[in-house]
Design a protein around this motif. Structure first.
Motif, PDB file in Angstrom:
ATOM      1  N   GLN A  52      -7.613   2.575 -13.204  1.00 55.59           N
ATOM      2  CA  GLN A  52      -8.603   2.377 -12.143  1.00 55.59           C
ATOM      3  C   GLN A  52      -9.404   1.092 -12.366  1.00 55.59           C
ATOM      4  N   ARG A  55      -7.439  -2.061 -11.320  1.00 61.34           N
ATOM      5  CA  ARG A  55      -7.032  -2.123  -9.921  1.00 61.34           C
ATOM      6  C   ARG A  55      -7.766  -3.167  -9.095  1.00 61.34           C
ATOM      7  N   ARG A  58      -6.075  -6.378  -7.685  1.00 59.51           N
ATOM      8  CA  ARG A  58      -4.635  -6.287  -7.938  1.00 59.51           C
ATOM      9  C   ARG A  58      -4.014  -5.242  -7.010  1.00 59.51           C
ATOM     10  N   TRP A  60      -1.177  -2.148  -6.472  1.00 61.57           N
ATOM     11  CA  TRP A  60      -0.674  -1.080  -7.349  1.00 61.57           C
ATOM     12  C   TRP A  60       0.563  -1.556  -8.103  1.00 61.57           C
ATOM     13  N   VAL A  63      -0.609  -3.555 -11.096  1.00 61.95           N
ATOM     14  CA  VAL A  63      -1.145  -2.676 -12.141  1.00 61.95           C
ATOM     15  C   VAL A  63      -0.004  -1.948 -12.840  1.00 61.95           C
ATOM     16  N   TYR A  71       4.695   0.854  -9.089  1.00 59.58           N
ATOM     17  CA  TYR A  71       3.448   0.941  -8.333  1.00 59.58           C
ATOM     18  C   TYR A  71       3.089   2.404  -8.089  1.00 59.58           C
ATOM     19  N   GLU A  75      -0.509   4.225  -9.010  1.00 54.85           N
ATOM     20  CA  GLU A  75      -1.312   4.867  -7.974  1.00 54.85           C
ATOM     21  C   GLU A  75      -1.494   6.355  -8.266  1.00 54.85           C
ATOM     22  N   ALA A  78      -4.013   6.790 -11.144  1.00 57.45           N
ATOM     23  CA  ALA A  78      -5.370   6.479 -10.699  1.00 57.45           C
ATOM     24  C   ALA A  78      -5.953   7.586  -9.824  1.00 57.45           C
TER      25      ALA A  78
END
Length: 114
Positions: A52, A55, A58, A60, A63, A71, A75, A78
């Motif tokens: 988180q 993020r 950026r 997903w 990250v 991705y 996601e 998070a």
């Protein structure tokens, strides 16, 4: 993971496996697994906060790439939708048998023959 962590974990597994009494071995394994599960949830929370925190600014995908993952993984972590959610996120009761709402009996045995 560090070698010390792996060695410690392997030593604990060997210690539990060496217990002669089956009940004592099973209880020791249960206790060790409960401690691992608790630590795993703590580590998941740390990982979730890191994802988180990375993020903003950026995508997903970016990250996920930082972690060598997709991705969708980033996601899901998070947003707390991964398989590592705490057990309290699940239903307490099981799903009722089919037909229970219609008042049908749950017995699936063979009907009496005349």
């Amino acid at each position: 993971m560090t070698d010390a962590f792996t060695e410690s974990l392997e030593a604990k597994v060997a210690e539990v496996a060496a217990i002669d009494d089956l009940l004592a071995r099973g209880l020791a394994a249960l206790e060790a697994r409960q401690k691992l599960a608790s630590s795993d949830q703590d580590l998941y929370a740390i990982q979730q906060a890191a994802v988180q925190g990375l993020r903003p600014g950026r995508t997903w995908a970016e990250v996920g790439e930082l972690f060598g993952r997709s991705y969708a993984w980033a996601e899901a972590i998070a947003k707390g939708r991964s398989s590592k959610r705490s057990k309290t996120d699940h239903a307490v009761e099981s799903t009722p048998p089919a037909g229970a709402a219609e008042g049908q009996p749950t017995d699936t045995g063979t009907p009496d023959q005349p």
